[in-house]
Enzyme design. Structure first.
Site, PDB file in Angstrom:
ATOM      1  N   PRO A  87     -41.629 -62.091 -44.312  1.00  0.00           N
ATOM      2  CA  PRO A  87     -40.300 -61.681 -43.822  1.00  0.00           C
ATOM      3  C   PRO A  87     -40.373 -60.934 -42.496  1.00  0.00           C
ATOM      4  O   PRO A  87     -39.551 -61.147 -41.608  1.00  0.00           O
ATOM      5  CB  PRO A  87     -39.766 -60.776 -44.934  1.00  0.00           C
ATOM      6  CG  PRO A  87     -40.519 -61.187 -46.153  1.00  0.00           C
ATOM      7  CD  PRO A  87     -41.887 -61.595 -45.660  1.00  0.00           C
ATOM      8  N   TYR A  88     -41.366 -60.049 -42.352  1.00  0.00           N
ATOM      9  CA  TYR A  88     -41.530 -59.307 -41.107  1.00  0.00           C
ATOM     10  C   TYR A  88     -41.832 -60.257 -39.950  1.00  0.00           C
ATOM     11  O   TYR A  88     -41.241 -60.161 -38.872  1.00  0.00           O
ATOM     12  CB  TYR A  88     -42.655 -58.269 -41.246  1.00  0.00           C
ATOM     13  CG  TYR A  88     -43.043 -57.660 -39.927  1.00  0.00           C
ATOM     14  CD1 TYR A  88     -42.289 -56.645 -39.362  1.00  0.00           C
ATOM     15  CD2 TYR A  88     -44.152 -58.122 -39.217  1.00  0.00           C
ATOM     16  CE1 TYR A  88     -42.624 -56.092 -38.137  1.00  0.00           C
ATOM     17  CE2 TYR A  88     -44.499 -57.574 -37.995  1.00  0.00           C
ATOM     18  CZ  TYR A  88     -43.733 -56.558 -37.462  1.00  0.00           C
ATOM     19  OH  TYR A  88     -44.069 -56.033 -36.246  1.00  0.00           O
ATOM     20  N   VAL A  89     -42.743 -61.194 -40.168  1.00  0.00           N
ATOM     21  CA  VAL A  89     -43.127 -62.141 -39.121  1.00  0.00           C
ATOM     22  C   VAL A  89     -41.933 -63.004 -38.733  1.00  0.00           C
ATOM     23  O   VAL A  89     -41.671 -63.228 -37.551  1.00  0.00           O
ATOM     24  CB  VAL A  89     -44.331 -62.994 -39.570  1.00  0.00           C
ATOM     25  CG1 VAL A  89     -44.612 -64.114 -38.583  1.00  0.00           C
ATOM     26  CG2 VAL A  89     -45.566 -62.118 -39.742  1.00  0.00           C
TER      27      VAL A  89
ATOM     28  N   ASN B 148     -39.515 -60.905 -36.720  1.00  0.00           N
ATOM     29  CA  ASN B 148     -40.091 -60.647 -35.406  1.00  0.00           C
ATOM     30  C   ASN B 148     -39.883 -61.856 -34.488  1.00  0.00           C
ATOM     31  O   ASN B 148     -39.453 -61.715 -33.339  1.00  0.00           O
ATOM     32  CB  ASN B 148     -41.571 -60.320 -35.567  1.00  0.00           C
ATOM     33  CG  ASN B 148     -42.193 -59.780 -34.314  1.00  0.00           C
ATOM     34  OD1 ASN B 148     -41.527 -59.548 -33.330  1.00  0.00           O
ATOM     35  ND2 ASN B 148     -43.492 -59.602 -34.340  1.00  0.00           N
TER      36      ASN B 148
ATOM     37  N   LYS C 137     -46.359 -60.473 -45.514  1.00  0.00           N
ATOM     38  CA  LYS C 137     -45.678 -60.081 -44.278  1.00  0.00           C
ATOM     39  C   LYS C 137     -44.768 -61.176 -43.735  1.00  0.00           C
ATOM     40  O   LYS C 137     -44.248 -61.061 -42.633  1.00  0.00           O
ATOM     41  CB  LYS C 137     -46.707 -59.677 -43.234  1.00  0.00           C
ATOM     42  CG  LYS C 137     -47.500 -58.468 -43.680  1.00  0.00           C
ATOM     43  CD  LYS C 137     -48.272 -57.892 -42.540  1.00  0.00           C
ATOM     44  CE  LYS C 137     -49.217 -56.898 -43.065  1.00  0.00           C
ATOM     45  NZ  LYS C 137     -49.142 -55.616 -42.892  1.00  0.00           N
TER      46      LYS C 137
END
Length: 134
Positions: free
Chosen positions: A28-30, A33, A26
């Site tokens: 890239p998502y973190v 965000n 995760k």
């Protein structure tokens, strides 16, 4: 399998659920965000000169088409019960044991958009049925 063991096993899966700690898949998502939240305040400061508001709405665990597809696949890794997987792996850290809906997020967006003065700008709200309370 005991509830805690099942929950621990479920937490090791790649379910699309909000997490308080990051995991390698995760990253890239973190990063994205944090970037969105980080840029919102400087944009809000710049926009304030022209009475423009910038806020961030984060969502909790949403039941998207992708998540709906993953539930049966990942439930097999625990005990085969989709209901147990959802309750113990995806919604276990929320107070209301409910998915965040598009309507939930839309209502917060409407709240931000209709707020009558400059008191709310540069803010961040996570719509998550109490996920951050724990």
């Amino acid at each position: 399998m005991a509830r805690s063991a099942r929950s621990q096993a479920a937490r090791g899966t790649s379910a699309q659920r909000p997490r308080k700690e990051a995991s390698a898949p995760k990253a890239p998502y973190v990063a994205a965000n944090h970037a969105i939240r980080g840029i919102a305040r400087p944009i809000a400061k710049e926009g304030d000169k022209n009475a423009l508001h910038t806020n961030v709405i984060g969502e909790g665990c949403c039941k998207t088409l992708l998540v709906e597809k993953q539930i049966p696949e990942q439930a097999k890794d625990i005990d085969g019960s989709e209901k147990n997987f959802v309750n113990e792996a995806m919604l276990d850290e929320t107070e209301r044991k409910a998915f965040t809906t598009v309507e939930d997020v839309a209502n917060v967006a409407l709240f931000f958009a209709s707020f009558p003065n400059n008191a709310l700008t540069g803010e961040s709200i996570v719509v998550s049925h109490g996920w951050r309370m724990g």
